[in-house]
Design a protein around this motif. Structure first.
Motif, PDB file in Angstrom:
ATOM      1  N   LEU B  88       5.682  60.331  22.133  1.00 40.39           N
ATOM      2  CA  LEU B  88       6.008  61.752  22.168  1.00 40.39           C
ATOM      3  C   LEU B  88       7.453  61.902  22.624  1.00 40.39           C
ATOM      4  O   LEU B  88       7.930  61.141  23.453  1.00 40.39           O
ATOM      5  CB  LEU B  88       5.092  62.488  23.150  1.00 40.39           C
ATOM      6  CG  LEU B  88       3.598  62.434  22.832  1.00 40.39           C
ATOM      7  CD1 LEU B  88       2.824  63.212  23.875  1.00 40.39           C
ATOM      8  CD2 LEU B  88       3.321  62.996  21.455  1.00 40.39           C
ATOM      9  N   TYR B  89       8.170  62.863  22.102  1.00 36.96           N
ATOM     10  CA  TYR B  89       9.563  63.065  22.472  1.00 36.96           C
ATOM     11  C   TYR B  89       9.597  63.712  23.851  1.00 36.96           C
ATOM     12  O   TYR B  89       9.227  64.870  24.009  1.00 36.96           O
ATOM     13  CB  TYR B  89      10.268  63.941  21.439  1.00 36.96           C
ATOM     14  CG  TYR B  89      10.115  63.430  20.024  1.00 36.96           C
ATOM     15  CD1 TYR B  89       9.572  64.237  19.033  1.00 36.96           C
ATOM     16  CD2 TYR B  89      10.497  62.136  19.672  1.00 36.96           C
ATOM     17  CE1 TYR B  89       9.419  63.774  17.741  1.00 36.96           C
ATOM     18  CE2 TYR B  89      10.340  61.668  18.385  1.00 36.96           C
ATOM     19  CZ  TYR B  89       9.797  62.491  17.416  1.00 36.96           C
ATOM     20  OH  TYR B  89       9.641  62.034  16.139  1.00 36.96           O
ATOM     21  N   PRO B  90      10.076  62.967  24.849  1.00 38.94           N
ATOM     22  CA  PRO B  90       9.895  63.444  26.229  1.00 38.94           C
ATOM     23  C   PRO B  90      10.698  64.681  26.572  1.00 38.94           C
ATOM     24  O   PRO B  90      10.342  65.406  27.499  1.00 38.94           O
ATOM     25  CB  PRO B  90      10.363  62.248  27.079  1.00 38.94           C
ATOM     26  CG  PRO B  90      11.195  61.426  26.183  1.00 38.94           C
ATOM     27  CD  PRO B  90      10.748  61.655  24.796  1.00 38.94           C
ATOM     28  N   HIS B  91      11.756  64.941  25.836  1.00 42.12           N
ATOM     29  CA  HIS B  91      12.600  66.057  26.209  1.00 42.12           C
ATOM     30  C   HIS B  91      12.203  67.343  25.479  1.00 42.12           C
ATOM     31  O   HIS B  91      12.816  68.385  25.682  1.00 42.12           O
ATOM     32  CB  HIS B  91      14.064  65.724  25.894  1.00 42.12           C
ATOM     33  CG  HIS B  91      14.293  65.391  24.453  1.00 42.12           C
ATOM     34  ND1 HIS B  91      13.824  64.246  23.849  1.00 42.12           N
ATOM     35  CD2 HIS B  91      14.929  66.065  23.480  1.00 42.12           C
ATOM     36  CE1 HIS B  91      14.174  64.229  22.579  1.00 42.12           C
ATOM     37  NE2 HIS B  91      14.839  65.326  22.312  1.00 42.12           N
ATOM     38  N   LEU B  92      11.181  67.261  24.613  1.00 41.83           N
ATOM     39  CA  LEU B  92      10.749  68.445  23.883  1.00 41.83           C
ATOM     40  C   LEU B  92       9.393  68.914  24.395  1.00 41.83           C
ATOM     41  O   LEU B  92       8.577  68.108  24.836  1.00 41.83           O
ATOM     42  CB  LEU B  92      10.614  68.131  22.381  1.00 41.83           C
ATOM     43  CG  LEU B  92      11.872  67.688  21.651  1.00 41.83           C
ATOM     44  CD1 LEU B  92      11.549  67.346  20.217  1.00 41.83           C
ATOM     45  CD2 LEU B  92      12.939  68.764  21.707  1.00 41.83           C
ATOM     46  N   TRP B 118      -2.258  76.014  14.097  1.00 40.55           N
ATOM     47  CA  TRP B 118      -3.424  75.470  13.413  1.00 40.55           C
ATOM     48  C   TRP B 118      -3.726  74.049  13.912  1.00 40.55           C
ATOM     49  O   TRP B 118      -4.856  73.727  14.286  1.00 40.55           O
ATOM     50  CB  TRP B 118      -3.200  75.461  11.903  1.00 40.55           C
ATOM     51  CG  TRP B 118      -4.144  74.586  11.159  1.00 40.55           C
ATOM     52  CD1 TRP B 118      -5.466  74.815  10.927  1.00 40.55           C
ATOM     53  CD2 TRP B 118      -3.860  73.311  10.579  1.00 40.55           C
ATOM     54  NE1 TRP B 118      -6.021  73.780  10.236  1.00 40.55           N
ATOM     55  CE2 TRP B 118      -5.058  72.830  10.000  1.00 40.55           C
ATOM     56  CE3 TRP B 118      -2.705  72.530  10.486  1.00 40.55           C
ATOM     57  CZ2 TRP B 118      -5.125  71.614   9.340  1.00 40.55           C
ATOM     58  CZ3 TRP B 118      -2.778  71.325   9.825  1.00 40.55           C
ATOM     59  CH2 TRP B 118      -3.990  70.874   9.259  1.00 40.55           C
ATOM     60  N   ALA B 119      -2.690  73.211  13.932  1.00 37.78           N
ATOM     61  CA  ALA B 119      -2.884  71.821  14.369  1.00 37.78           C
ATOM     62  C   ALA B 119      -3.335  71.773  15.817  1.00 37.78           C
ATOM     63  O   ALA B 119      -4.249  71.025  16.185  1.00 37.78           O
ATOM     64  CB  ALA B 119      -1.595  71.026  14.177  1.00 37.78           C
ATOM     65  N   ALA B 120      -2.688  72.598  16.658  1.00 33.63           N
ATOM     66  CA  ALA B 120      -3.051  72.593  18.073  1.00 33.63           C
ATOM     67  C   ALA B 120      -4.479  73.075  18.253  1.00 33.63           C
ATOM     68  O   ALA B 120      -5.230  72.553  19.081  1.00 33.63           O
ATOM     69  CB  ALA B 120      -2.083  73.471  18.858  1.00 33.63           C
ATOM     70  N   GLY B 121      -4.861  74.075  17.465  1.00 35.49           N
ATOM     71  CA  GLY B 121      -6.223  74.600  17.564  1.00 35.49           C
ATOM     72  C   GLY B 121      -7.248  73.553  17.175  1.00 35.49           C
ATOM     73  O   GLY B 121      -8.283  73.395  17.814  1.00 35.49           O
ATOM     74  N   LEU B 122      -6.931  72.810  16.136  1.00 39.10           N
ATOM     75  CA  LEU B 122      -7.842  71.747  15.678  1.00 39.10           C
ATOM     76  C   LEU B 122      -8.134  70.759  16.797  1.00 39.10           C
ATOM     77  O   LEU B 122      -9.221  70.201  16.897  1.00 39.10           O
ATOM     78  CB  LEU B 122      -7.164  71.028  14.508  1.00 39.10           C
ATOM     79  CG  LEU B 122      -8.065  70.301  13.516  1.00 39.10           C
ATOM     80  CD1 LEU B 122      -8.994  71.306  12.867  1.00 39.10           C
ATOM     81  CD2 LEU B 122      -7.210  69.631  12.468  1.00 39.10           C
ATOM     82  N   LEU B 123      -7.137  70.545  17.651  1.00 38.27           N
ATOM     83  CA  LEU B 123      -7.301  69.550  18.706  1.00 38.27           C
ATOM     84  C   LEU B 123      -7.498  70.174  20.065  1.00 38.27           C
ATOM     85  O   LEU B 123      -7.521  69.469  21.073  1.00 38.27           O
ATOM     86  CB  LEU B 123      -6.081  68.622  18.714  1.00 38.27           C
ATOM     87  CG  LEU B 123      -6.175  67.665  17.548  1.00 38.27           C
ATOM     88  CD1 LEU B 123      -4.822  67.376  16.976  1.00 38.27           C
ATOM     89  CD2 LEU B 123      -6.819  66.381  17.984  1.00 38.27           C
ATOM     90  N   GLY B 124      -7.594  71.476  20.119  1.00 35.20           N
ATOM     91  CA  GLY B 124      -7.913  72.117  21.384  1.00 35.20           C
ATOM     92  C   GLY B 124      -6.797  72.036  22.410  1.00 35.20           C
ATOM     93  O   GLY B 124      -7.066  71.976  23.610  1.00 35.20           O
ATOM     94  N   ILE B 125      -5.551  72.045  21.985  1.00 28.35           N
ATOM     95  CA  ILE B 125      -4.465  71.968  22.961  1.00 28.35           C
ATOM     96  C   ILE B 125      -3.582  73.192  22.908  1.00 28.35           C
ATOM     97  O   ILE B 125      -2.439  73.182  23.344  1.00 28.35           O
ATOM     98  CB  ILE B 125      -3.586  70.712  22.742  1.00 28.35           C
ATOM     99  CG1 ILE B 125      -3.168  70.614  21.277  1.00 28.35           C
ATOM    100  CG2 ILE B 125      -4.324  69.475  23.173  1.00 28.35           C
ATOM    101  CD1 ILE B 125      -2.126  69.540  21.042  1.00 28.35           C
ATOM    102  N   GLN B 142      -2.740  61.985  23.724  1.00 27.63           N
ATOM    103  CA  GLN B 142      -3.277  61.509  22.445  1.00 27.63           C
ATOM    104  C   GLN B 142      -3.480  62.684  21.518  1.00 27.63           C
ATOM    105  O   GLN B 142      -3.184  62.610  20.327  1.00 27.63           O
ATOM    106  CB  GLN B 142      -4.600  60.773  22.667  1.00 27.63           C
ATOM    107  CG  GLN B 142      -5.224  60.364  21.326  1.00 27.63           C
ATOM    108  CD  GLN B 142      -6.551  59.680  21.482  1.00 27.63           C
ATOM    109  OE1 GLN B 142      -6.610  58.492  21.744  1.00 27.63           O
ATOM    110  NE2 GLN B 142      -7.623  60.418  21.312  1.00 27.63           N
ATOM    111  N   ARG B 143      -3.973  63.785  22.066  1.00 28.73           N
ATOM    112  CA  ARG B 143      -4.233  64.932  21.195  1.00 28.73           C
ATOM    113  C   ARG B 143      -2.940  65.515  20.652  1.00 28.73           C
ATOM    114  O   ARG B 143      -2.890  65.978  19.514  1.00 28.73           O
ATOM    115  CB  ARG B 143      -5.018  65.991  21.958  1.00 28.73           C
ATOM    116  CG  ARG B 143      -6.481  65.598  22.087  1.00 28.73           C
ATOM    117  CD  ARG B 143      -7.295  66.718  22.661  1.00 28.73           C
ATOM    118  NE  ARG B 143      -7.776  66.369  23.978  1.00 28.73           N
ATOM    119  CZ  ARG B 143      -8.236  67.250  24.846  1.00 28.73           C
ATOM    120  NH1 ARG B 143      -8.260  68.530  24.552  1.00 28.73           N
ATOM    121  NH2 ARG B 143      -8.667  66.854  26.023  1.00 28.73           N
ATOM    122  N   VAL B 144      -1.890  65.506  21.478  1.00 28.28           N
ATOM    123  CA  VAL B 144      -0.607  66.001  20.964  1.00 28.28           C
ATOM    124  C   VAL B 144      -0.119  65.085  19.847  1.00 28.28           C
ATOM    125  O   VAL B 144       0.366  65.553  18.814  1.00 28.28           O
ATOM    126  CB  VAL B 144       0.440  66.071  22.092  1.00 28.28           C
ATOM    127  CG1 VAL B 144       1.782  66.479  21.541  1.00 28.28           C
ATOM    128  CG2 VAL B 144      -0.018  67.041  23.165  1.00 28.28           C
TER     129      VAL B 144
END
Lengths: 283, 364, 298
Positions: B88-92, B118-125, B142-144
């Motif tokens: 994951l890009y740590p600064h974003l 949509w993507a975040a909703g699919l993974l509940g984040i 992992q979900r991100v």
């Protein structure tokens, strides 16, 4: 589709090579130049029309001979070496215990004091040289190399403590605990256990102190006037000029001879210094 | 959704040495969860990276969706990858992490928010969108990473051991989430792992690899029940399959098929629940001199040496449910047996499965 | 601060081991620093023992002096220009040096020479290269017919060229240092991040500017902060290359402090001039502390 990525890769490689060549030439050129000028005869050197990149007249050792026999070059090398050795010894004697106590014994205060010490490294000689010149005079050390022996550790000790602190922190405490369970005192554990395995950190401090002594200019220029007592970094630019005449050939030879060995040694240890600079910021 | 195919794919890192990947040909099925399983150094990650476009093959072809992609850069292959460390890009922020692929591929800005949500909703984040990666737990990261992968709606998912950085407790729930995720999106997925339990639990099919070669491709049942060679036989299943040698054959039987004939003095021989469907068919008796036993709560594992017959002294392991109350003291000898049907035979020279079988008489 | 050590003597021993260092630093850095402040408010001179406090007199006179104002401006301009050039060049160079190739060790050695060689000696080399008559650069330009033989640039004699030359030598020295720090910073970025960016669809430029550089901000800041210190507080390059000339056009605060305080024997004025270094040093120290704290949070 298959020609494009290959061509793109080749183009990138060429650009990379071009960048490297450009910087290498610009950065290393002055030393290459010193090399050539050291061995060129004066007539060749001072004729404006001559192509400076080749030896229009056969090379000569005249400048080097002049340097070693008619100037105090060797004496300056000796002075610098002597000061280097003593200052390094003082630095080790003071910085080793201090770094150890900061790393091990004083908990959170150790962290703060460590940073405070590192910050003193940011106080430059060009700020302190004026009052120090008075102090040196009052102590009767004016014009003596021992003025530098006294003052240089103030430059080497802070960074050395910082360097060694990082180093000691990476040695697990269990080592000394085991030694103390076996019967050593804490100081004994420090001397007999920690110091011997810290050879690499100690070596780095040695190289750092020595190169700092050879590189320093301001204090040496301020505290020492007589030619015979001078350091190499000041002697060469100041005293290889007779009146307003620059003996460029010998000057270049001197620069080369004084720079290369130091350069080679420093280069070998550079990664450790960088680790010392960046240890706080790169996790 | 697409099918990934490799044809004679080879990768050699150092000339003259054995390749990291040797002549691998395989085809995925649409929408399946395919696992590359093998020990470290088996070439599974290199194979995955070649499919991703991060390594160039020394020879062979890679096809995605029927197109040869050897010369395409990763971005052109329409794949998404989740790395071991999630990368994951740590600064974003989480939002910007997920939006990054959209930005990089020139998706108009107006479409970013709906897709990210949509993507975040699919993974509940959805509630984590403003956080930075360092503020998240391992499972959330992992979900991100998955959200970032799915937001582009890729043709293929590639996952490189994403669970190995999690601690044991978290691993089980993260695994379950991955399985549920795959169920909902049904994108062709290739998953690399060295953990055979993960492979068995998650895979529709498993590609078992060693030393850069494919040893067997099959469903979990196929690779477990009918292993193609001794490597597959011992790599899958813990404790591993028992292997004993005779002449030019290696005989294998799994610990759970190696059962006690009598339990306690006075109890019935061959307890019924140990032979679900093997009640018919002959079984081969083997004596076992116990060295030690382990009580693991749900099951009991007994270690020992074969006593009597041509395999005298060979080390074997037996495994039985702990509902069977029994005790095996060290240095005692007990009557054990294996159902003849469950014996697998391997050629001693090559390690590969052979049709030749030992006659039951040879065991005495 | 009593800690339960295996031996009960920990705090005392710690202080004893630490004391010599503290003594050294206090006596040879702390005290002189205080003295510098004191001198700035006095009339101290070399060769005389008289010492009277004169209030803000020194500051008033130097603030009115045009040489001082030039020196202040030069210090700032030289430092900023040099840093800007160094940041760009060292970034480019560190990208080029990142991937291994044959001979990389030797190239690295060559590139590092300006930093590892003593300042004064490298600067003398440049003095010869930039000599008004015998400069090799001039020779090349004349041979390429860009200049007439007797109308060649006075690299160190013409004010603007001299300023550029000083900035050039500072850059020459600092680029190796910054590059090595950047390389360390780049290697600290896990290799999976640029790979993830590649898979996400980012090309070279996007990856460099939106991913790599932002991730390297802490270490970039370290390089910049040190670079500022090295340029702003240096007097050697100016002293050897141009001695502050021509007509004070390359004078900087440290070199002016030296010229006034030691060469000119006016210790008090020299001290006052050198005190103007302090604000920048404080800013840099603040920057370093912020960085250190942020690193701990992570």
């Amino acid at each position: 589709m298959s020609a494009r990525p290959a061509a793109r890769r080749l183009g990138a490689k060429l650009l990379l090579a071009g960048v490297l060549v450009f910087f290498t030439v610009v950065l290393a050129f002055p030393f290459f130049w010193m090399l050539i000028a050291s061995f060129k005869q004066n007539i060749d050197l001072y004729t404006v029309e001559n192509n400076p990149f080749k030896f229009n007249l056969p090379p000569t050792l005249e400048h080097v001979r002049f340097l070693f026999t008619q100037t105090r070059f060797v004496r300056w090398l000796g002075n610098t070496a002597l000061v280097g050795v003593i200052v390094t010894a003082i630095t080790l004697l003071v910085a080793l215990p201090a770094a150890y106590s900061l790393a091990r014994l004083t908990g959170r205060w150790g962290e703060r004091l460590g940073i405070a010490i590192f910050l003193t490294y940011l106080i430059p000689p060009t700020l302190l040289f004026i009052p120090l010149s008075r102090v040196v005079g009052l102590l009767g050390l004016q014009d003596s190399i021992f003025s530098l022996v006294l003052v240089y550790p103030s430059m080497t000790i802070p960074f050395s403590i910082w360097l060694l602190m990082g180093f000691f922190k990476s040695i697990p405490r269990e080592l000394e605990d085991a030694a103390m369970v076996d019967g050593l005192t804490r100081f004994g554990a420090f001397l007999r256990m920690v110091v011997p395995i810290s050879v690499s950190g100690i070596l780095t401090v040695v190289i750092f102190s020595f190169t700092l002594v050879t590189q320093e200019f301001v204090y040496a220029l301020t505290f020492i006037s007589p030619e015979a007592n001078q350091m190499i970094g000041v002697g060469v630019p100041i005293f290889l000029v007779r009146g307003d005449v620059y003996y460029w050939g010998s000057l270049m030879a001197a620069c080369l001879i004084a720079s290369l060995p130091i350069g080679i040694v420093y280069n070998l240890f550079l990664d450790r210094f960088i680790a010392g600079f960046t240890v706080g910021s790169v996790k | 959704m697409a099918v990934v195919e490799t044809r004679n794919l080879t990768k050699i890192f150092k000339a003259g040495e054995l390749g990291a990947v040797n002549d691998v040909s395989l085809v995925t099925e649409e929408g399946e969860f395919l696992v590359f399983l093998g020990p470290s150094g088996s070439g599974k990650t290199t194979l995955l990276r070649m499919i991703a476009g991060l390594e160039t093959p020394s020879s062979g072809e890679i096809l995605i969706g029927g197109r040869v992609v050897n010369d395409l850069s990763p971005r052109e292959r329409r794949i998404a990858m989740v790395f071991q460390s999630y990368a994951l890009y740590p600064h974003l922020t989480v939002y910007k992490n997920i939006a990054f692929p959209l930005k990089a591929q020139g998706v108009p800005k107006a479409e970013h928010r709906p897709k990210v949500e949509w993507a975040a909703g699919l993974l509940g984040i959805g509630r984590l969108l403003d956080r930075k990666p360092r503020e998240l737990s391992g499972g959330e990261r992992q979900r991100v990473a998955l959200a970032r992968a799915i937001v582009r709606e890729p043709a293929v998912f590639l996952l490189d051991e994403p669970l190995s950085n999690l601690d044991a407790k978290l691993r089980a729930s993260a695994r379950e989430e991955l399985e549920r995720f795959h169920e909902s999106v049904r994108t062709t997925t290739i998953y690399v792992t060295h953990d055979q339990v993960e492979a068995m639990a998650m895979g529709d099919r498993i590609v078992v690899m060693n030393f850069g070669e494919v040893r067997q491709i099959g469903t979990p049942a196929e690779v477990y029940d009918e292993p193609a060679d001794t490597f597959v036989a011992t790599f899958l299943g813990s404790p591993p399959m028992n292997l004993v040698e005779k002449d030019d054959l290696i005989v294998g039987f799994r610990p759970e098929h190696f059962f006690p004939v009598t339990v306690l003095a006075g109890r019935a021989a061959v307890p019924e629940h140990l032979l679900p469907h093997d009640r018919e068919g002959p079984y081969v008796p083997l004596g076992l001199r116990v060295t030690h036993e382990e009580y693991l709560g749900a099951e009991r594992v007994v270690y020992g040496l074969i006593e009597g017959g041509p395999f005298q002294g060979k080390k074997v392991i037996s495994r039985m449910p702990s509902t069977l109350v029994a005790h095996y003291a060290p240095d005692t000898v007990h009557a054990f047996a294996v159902t003849e049907r469950q014996l697998k035979f391997y050629d001693r020279a090559t390690g590969r499965r052979t049709a030749t079988r030992l006659a039951p008489g040879a065991w005495r | 601060m009593k800690r339960q050590g295996a031996s009960g003597q920990s705090p005392l021993l710690g202080i004893a081991m630490f004391a010599p260092a503290v003594l050294y630093i206090v006596l040879l850095i702390g005290v002189p620093f205080a003295l510098a402040v004191l001198y700035a408010f006095s009339d101290a001179r070399i060769g005389s023992t008289s010492f009277h406090l004169v209030g803000l007199e020194n500051f008033r006179s130097i603030l009115q002096s045009p040489s001082f104002r030039k020196a202040l401006r030069n210090s700032i301009v030289f430092t900023l220009c040099a840093q800007a050039i160094v940041i760009v060049c060292s970034n480019i160079l560190s990208i080029a040096l990142e991937k291994p190739f044959r001979g990389r060790g030797f190239v690295r050695f060559l590139i590092l020479l300006p930093w590892v060689a003593p300042v004064s000696l490298g600067t003398i080399g440049w003095k010869w290269i930039l000599d008004s008559i015998y400069s090799v650069i001039t020779w090349v330009l004349v041979t390429l017919h860009l200049f007439k033989p007797f109308n060649t640039p006075m690299w160190l004699g013409e004010p603007h060229l001299a300023m550029a030359s000083v900035i050039l030598v500072h850059c020459w020295r600092l680029i190796p240092f910054s590059t090595v720090i950047m390389l360390a910073g780049r290697s600290a970025i896990s290799k999976e991040i640029p790979e993830a960016a590649a898979i996400d669809g980012a090309g070279f430029w996007r990856t460099t500017f939106q991913i790599n550089l932002p991730m390297m901000t802490p270490i970039l800041s370290v390089a910049v902060l040190f670079g500022i210190i090295f340029t702003f507080t240096d007097m050697t390059v100016v002293y050897i290359l141009t001695a502050g000339g021509p007509y004070d056009s390359t004078q900087t605060l440290p070199s002016l402090a030296f010229a006034t305080g030691i060469a000119g024997s006016d210790l008090a004025a020299g001290a006052a001039i050198s005190l103007f270094l302090v604000p920048v040093l404080v800013l840099v120290a603040y920057g370093m502390l912020r960085l250190a704290r942020r690193a701990e949070v992570v």
